[in-house]
Motif scaffolding. Structure first.
Motif, mmCIF file in Angstrom:
data_model
loop_
_atom_site.group_PDB
_atom_site.id
_atom_site.type_symbol
_atom_site.label_atom_id
_atom_site.label_comp_id
_atom_site.label_asym_id
_atom_site.label_seq_id
_atom_site.Cartn_x
_atom_site.Cartn_y
_atom_site.Cartn_z
ATOM 1 N N LYS A 1 18.077 82.557 115.890
ATOM 2 C CA LYS A 1 18.126 83.069 117.255
ATOM 3 C C LYS A 1 18.791 82.098 118.217
ATOM 4 C CE LYS A 1 14.362 86.390 117.449
ATOM 5 N NZ LYS A 1 13.171 86.839 118.166
ATOM 6 N N THR A 2 18.779 80.821 117.884
ATOM 7 C CA THR A 2 19.242 79.822 118.853
ATOM 8 C C THR A 2 20.450 79.021 118.414
ATOM 9 O OG1 THR A 2 17.703 78.200 117.965
ATOM 10 C CG2 THR A 2 16.945 79.531 119.832
ATOM 11 N N GLN A 3 20.605 78.822 117.130
ATOM 12 C CA GLN A 3 21.691 77.967 116.652
ATOM 13 C C GLN A 3 22.933 78.783 116.363
ATOM 14 O OE1 GLN A 3 21.323 74.931 116.963
ATOM 15 N NE2 GLN A 3 19.606 74.003 115.871
ATOM 16 N N PRO A 4 24.124 78.241 116.510
ATOM 17 C CA PRO A 4 24.372 76.879 116.984
ATOM 18 C C PRO A 4 24.458 76.779 118.505
ATOM 19 C CG PRO A 4 26.424 77.862 116.328
ATOM 20 C CD PRO A 4 25.362 78.914 116.087
ATOM 21 N N ARG A 5 24.226 77.900 119.198
ATOM 22 C CA ARG A 5 24.426 77.918 120.650
ATOM 23 C C ARG A 5 23.549 76.892 121.367
ATOM 24 N NH1 ARG A 5 27.958 77.762 124.272
ATOM 25 N NH2 ARG A 5 27.328 78.558 126.296
ATOM 26 N N LEU A 6 22.287 76.756 120.938
ATOM 27 C CA LEU A 6 21.383 75.829 121.609
ATOM 28 C C LEU A 6 21.905 74.401 121.517
ATOM 29 C CD1 LEU A 6 18.723 75.438 123.105
ATOM 30 C CD2 LEU A 6 17.568 75.277 120.902
#
Lengths: 139, 82
Positions: free
Chosen positions: B54-59
């Motif tokens: 849900k979060t990687q790699p954006r986080l």
């Protein structure tokens, strides 16, 4: 960035399933008390007071990569920015990386910035993790 | 001499068998616990995977961008040179 110092217990903890650096939540906390290599868990240290933008226990260092290449393991983490808001943060001299998921929040390593730092309202401080060499390597 | 060695050998083998027998109940509990642990570990890893997806790699990218911009802020504090 200051030099990485390893907590001695980390190497054993790595070998005995205390850490899963690929999935656990790692955090960076700030302290003005000098860590020593014999420290083992977060409760051995006291981080600075929470407030003004600093959360007790520190801030997550997001994992980018936890992998090996040619037998050398490398952990790559994102930088962590602390921003003072509504007052000061600190003083602090040391940044400590620990495993927030592990049972006893076992320690990994710390960085010494040589002298105490106090962030004034509106100032930022970056815990600067090297994206190429990683935070730590295990050969 | 040979009999003495044989006696010592038999004695140790008997002791080893008794030791192994004494932990049989614990081995059964251990096997049950391991099974439960493996189920829990799989569930834990599944959750970790969901969080990452849900979060990687954006986080990570956002964190790096925040740090890059923070260094450009006028009030950015650089640690003393060590």
């Amino acid at each position: 960035m200051a030099t990485f110092n390893k907590f001695n217990s980390f190497v054993e903890a790595m070998a005995e399933k205390v850490h899963n650096l690929g999935s656990d939540t790692l955090k960076v906390m700030l302290t003005n008390t000098a860590p020593v290599a014999a420290n083992t868990q977060k409760s051995d240290l006291t981080d600075i007071s929470a407030g003004n933008g600093y959360t007790g226990g520190g801030t997550q260092a997001v994992t980018s990569s936890s992998a090996q290449a040619s037998g050398t393991y490398k952990l790559v983490l994102a930088d962590v920015v602390f921003t003072a808001s509504g007052g000061t943060i600190g003083p602090f001299r040391y940044a400590v990386l620990y495993n927030d998921t592990a049972t006893n929040k076992e320690l990994i390593g710390w960085w010494d910035y040589a002298s105490s730092i106090t962030l004034q309202n509106g100032e930022t401080f970056t815990w600067d993790a090297d994206p190429s060499t990683g935070v730590l390597q295990n050969v | 001499m040979s009999d003495t060695i044989k006696d010592a050998y038999d004695k140790l083998v008997t002791e080893k068998e008794e030791l192994l027998k004494s932990i049989e109940p614990l081995e059964k509990i251990k096997a049950d616990k391991l099974s439960a642990y493996q189920v829990a570990e799989k569930e834990y890893k599944d959750i970790c995977t969901q969080i990452k997806e849900k979060t990687q790699p954006r986080l990570y990218d956002v964190s790096v961008e925040i740090a890059a911009l923070a260094r450009m802020l006028p009030n950015h504090v650089k640690p003393p040179v060590t």
